[in-house]
Every structure is written in C-alpha cells, then in structure tokens.
Design a protein around this motif. Sequence first.
Motif, PDB file in Angstrom:
ATOM      1  N   TYR A  62      10.528 -19.098 -30.622  1.00  0.00           N
ATOM      2  CA  TYR A  62       9.504 -19.770 -30.616  1.00  0.00           C
ATOM      3  C   TYR A  62       8.116 -18.788 -30.450  1.00  0.00           C
ATOM      4  O   TYR A  62       8.520 -17.591 -30.236  1.00  0.00           O
ATOM      5  CB  TYR A  62       9.538 -20.769 -29.409  1.00  0.00           C
ATOM      6  CG  TYR A  62       9.013 -20.125 -28.048  1.00  0.00           C
ATOM      7  CD1 TYR A  62       8.118 -20.361 -27.405  1.00  0.00           C
ATOM      8  CD2 TYR A  62      10.150 -19.368 -27.393  1.00  0.00           C
ATOM      9  CE1 TYR A  62       7.774 -19.953 -26.011  1.00  0.00           C
ATOM     10  CE2 TYR A  62       9.965 -18.870 -26.242  1.00  0.00           C
ATOM     11  CZ  TYR A  62       8.569 -19.122 -25.439  1.00  0.00           C
ATOM     12  OH  TYR A  62       8.378 -18.601 -24.448  1.00  0.00           O
ATOM     13  N   GLY A  63       6.868 -19.317 -30.536  1.00  0.00           N
ATOM     14  CA  GLY A  63       5.939 -18.389 -30.369  1.00  0.00           C
ATOM     15  C   GLY A  63       4.790 -18.366 -31.268  1.00  0.00           C
ATOM     16  O   GLY A  63       5.137 -19.064 -32.474  1.00  0.00           O
ATOM     17  N   TYR A  91      11.023 -15.585 -27.249  1.00  0.00           N
ATOM     18  CA  TYR A  91       9.592 -15.262 -27.640  1.00  0.00           C
ATOM     19  C   TYR A  91       9.495 -14.483 -28.688  1.00  0.00           C
ATOM     20  O   TYR A  91       9.822 -13.324 -28.343  1.00  0.00           O
ATOM     21  CB  TYR A  91       8.851 -15.094 -26.363  1.00  0.00           C
ATOM     22  CG  TYR A  91       7.423 -15.292 -26.558  1.00  0.00           C
ATOM     23  CD1 TYR A  91       6.503 -16.279 -26.921  1.00  0.00           C
ATOM     24  CD2 TYR A  91       6.531 -13.964 -26.121  1.00  0.00           C
ATOM     25  CE1 TYR A  91       5.141 -16.366 -27.145  1.00  0.00           C
ATOM     26  CE2 TYR A  91       5.142 -13.974 -26.027  1.00  0.00           C
ATOM     27  CZ  TYR A  91       4.704 -15.400 -26.479  1.00  0.00           C
ATOM     28  OH  TYR A  91       3.224 -15.516 -26.674  1.00  0.00           O
ATOM     29  N   THR A 147       8.741 -13.024 -21.552  1.00  0.00           N
ATOM     30  CA  THR A 147       7.746 -13.763 -21.273  1.00  0.00           C
ATOM     31  C   THR A 147       8.085 -15.023 -20.462  1.00  0.00           C
ATOM     32  O   THR A 147       8.966 -15.646 -21.257  1.00  0.00           O
ATOM     33  CB  THR A 147       6.733 -14.068 -22.668  1.00  0.00           C
ATOM     34  OG1 THR A 147       6.543 -12.747 -23.184  1.00  0.00           O
ATOM     35  CG2 THR A 147       5.714 -14.725 -22.198  1.00  0.00           C
ATOM     36  N   TYR A 198       8.352 -19.054 -20.044  1.00  0.00           N
ATOM     37  CA  TYR A 198       8.257 -20.044 -21.167  1.00  0.00           C
ATOM     38  C   TYR A 198       6.895 -20.790 -21.105  1.00  0.00           C
ATOM     39  O   TYR A 198       6.282 -21.184 -21.908  1.00  0.00           O
ATOM     40  CB  TYR A 198       9.332 -21.025 -20.897  1.00  0.00           C
ATOM     41  CG  TYR A 198      10.631 -20.897 -21.104  1.00  0.00           C
ATOM     42  CD1 TYR A 198      11.110 -20.237 -22.451  1.00  0.00           C
ATOM     43  CD2 TYR A 198      11.921 -20.720 -20.404  1.00  0.00           C
ATOM     44  CE1 TYR A 198      12.153 -19.906 -22.916  1.00  0.00           C
ATOM     45  CE2 TYR A 198      13.351 -20.252 -20.817  1.00  0.00           C
ATOM     46  CZ  TYR A 198      13.384 -19.893 -21.955  1.00  0.00           C
ATOM     47  OH  TYR A 198      14.418 -19.311 -22.633  1.00  0.00           O
ATOM     48  N   GLY A 203       4.426 -18.725 -22.999  1.00  0.00           N
ATOM     49  CA  GLY A 203       5.149 -18.696 -24.432  1.00  0.00           C
ATOM     50  C   GLY A 203       4.404 -19.878 -25.106  1.00  0.00           C
ATOM     51  O   GLY A 203       4.103 -20.082 -26.297  1.00  0.00           O
ATOM     52  N   GLU A 254       0.872 -19.803 -25.810  1.00  0.00           N
ATOM     53  CA  GLU A 254       0.345 -18.992 -26.786  1.00  0.00           C
ATOM     54  C   GLU A 254       0.815 -19.859 -28.135  1.00  0.00           C
ATOM     55  O   GLU A 254       0.146 -19.630 -29.232  1.00  0.00           O
ATOM     56  CB  GLU A 254       0.988 -17.748 -26.597  1.00  0.00           C
ATOM     57  CG  GLU A 254       0.478 -17.012 -25.547  1.00  0.00           C
ATOM     58  CD  GLU A 254      -1.042 -16.703 -25.662  1.00  0.00           C
ATOM     59  OE1 GLU A 254      -1.608 -16.328 -26.806  1.00  0.00           O
ATOM     60  OE2 GLU A 254      -1.738 -16.745 -24.641  1.00  0.00           O
ATOM     61  N   MET A 255       1.882 -20.109 -28.170  1.00  0.00           N
ATOM     62  CA  MET A 255       2.266 -21.101 -29.438  1.00  0.00           C
ATOM     63  C   MET A 255       1.470 -22.065 -29.871  1.00  0.00           C
ATOM     64  O   MET A 255       1.283 -22.240 -31.101  1.00  0.00           O
ATOM     65  CB  MET A 255       3.926 -21.659 -29.296  1.00  0.00           C
ATOM     66  CG  MET A 255       4.562 -22.427 -30.433  1.00  0.00           C
ATOM     67  SD  MET A 255       5.983 -23.054 -29.920  1.00  0.00           S
ATOM     68  CE  MET A 255       5.700 -24.179 -28.568  1.00  0.00           C
TER      69      MET A 255
END
Length: 313
Positions: A159-160, A196, A294, A296, A299, A302-303
């Motif tokens: 993810y990210g 991440y 990082t 969650y 992250g 940012e995602m």
Amino acid sequence: MKQVILGAGGSIGNGLAKELKKYKTNIRLVSRNPKKLNEDDELVVANLLGKAAVSEAIKGCEVAYLVAGLKYNADTWEKQWPVIMQNVIDACRQHNCKLVFFDNVYMYDPAMIGHMTEECPLNPSSRKGKVRAAIAQKLMDEVKQGNITALIARAADFYGPGEVNSILSETVVKNFAKGKKANWMGDPAVPHSFTYVPDAAKATAMLGNSKDGWGQVWHLPTAARPLSGLEWIENIASEMGVKPKYTVLSKSMIRMLGWFIPFLREMPEMMYQYDRPYVFDSTKFEKRFSLKATPYVVGIREMVNDYKKQVNI
C-alpha cells in the motif's frame, strides 16, 4: 559500476530508482518502456523473456534488482516466471553480478501466515504460490551451490503512494472515490499486514548495498500490530471524508464478480490470506538495519493524498 533494475516502472521499481541514488551516481532501468526517474538514468528497452536481452541488460553491472510484476494470472506466471528467473540467473553468473530478488509471501504454508517470518516453511496451496516457491528455491539452490551471490527481499501486500493497483486501492480507495461502498474479502475482523511502498524501496536499496545481507531471505520493514480489515476501511474512509460503508465479499461472490472483473478472477485461490490473521514479521531486518516501518496511520494518509493528486479530487 552500475546497478540495474529489471522490470522498472512499477511502484517498487520507481521508488528503488530514487533510493539507489544515495549509493550510485547512475542507474540502469530495464523494461519494455522505461522512463527516467533521475536525470542520469540509463534506459534499456528489453523483454525479460529474452535470454540475450537480459544478458545485455545486466552486462557491466554489479547488482541487479529483479522487481518485475507480471500480469496477475496463474497461467502467465507458470509460463513466464521460470523463464525470467533462469535468464536472470544465467546473466548474473555470466557477468559476475549480484542479484536481489523482490518476492512476495505466496509460497508460505497457509497455516503459518498468522505469524510470518523468514523461517516459515514453503508449502503453497495456490498455483501462483507454487510458481513463487519454485523460482525462489531455484535461486537459493544456486546460491548454496556457489553459482551466484543473491538474496531475497520479501514484502507483504503493498500500500502507499504510487501503488494504484494494490488490493487496498482496488477494493477500498477507488470505490470510496466513486461514491461506492468498499469491498473486503474474507473476514474484516482479522488483522492484515501491508508493507508501505516507500519503506520497501528504501530497504531493498539498503540490502543491495549491504556487505552481509547476501545469501539470505529478508522480510522488508512492515509495521507491527496490523490493522483489521474494518480498521483499514475506517481509517481510509476518515482520510477521504466518507462514511466507512463496506460489503464483505464471499468466495462465491468473488467467483461471480470475476466474470466481469479480471483482477477478482484470480482471487478465489488466495482467499486463505483474508479469512484468518495475516501478520508479517520484519524484526530481523529492523534489528540489523535499524530502519523502522512507517506507522499505518501515516501511510494511509500518504496513500490517499497521492491518489487524490492522481485523479484530481
């Protein structure tokens, strides 16, 4: 000497190209349609299924990073991954180049995914998992025989920022952006680790430029105490300013939807990863390299911000 990224262009490859600049002045990017991430990147157009093309792509390099992502299809994986791995191994042997193979966890015994470490037995239950087990074993056998210097870097689901095709993006982020309910496969009450993308890229670059990481399997830094499916949905919904509504997809529903959504067509055999705790342990890496994953909550923010920029919302 140069370092080369085989299968450049995906989220991991892009992040890795930027991270490697901390170690090397120029990077070679290899794919069917490579694009520069740094001003002095060298671009090489090549198909990794071609033995001669792979050899030429690796020539003159000290470390190769195999980060290719094939079409998410078991038939494709069974036909192409063994060829690609053999081509890369042969080229690395020929040119005395070290190899970092970016891998997943599909080959692990389903009974062990509640606490995955580098010591988990390889006992895949899926077709795609059997492919990954075979190519990973092939590589490590070559290492044990002294034919090649290599390591395996493994990550959980991604993810990210920059990862627009992850399971979270496909079933949660994109649905919320369209005003729809999120979809969750399996049990939303159980925890599920996600790695991440920027952490994975940074850690892979560190491994490829380490002195003592070779000949081993490494789990890339992934935050401990993973969120449950429901917590993932709630946190993403909060960042997107929507209500955390969702639908739980059963295996039968996924099979039916697979007729219309190719991505879901490949998921029934992977459902074991979503009906029980999925916990990825990266303690070994974090102790050796002192790199913390990082959190969650960071992250997820940012995602979502990255996705909003991409679709202008």
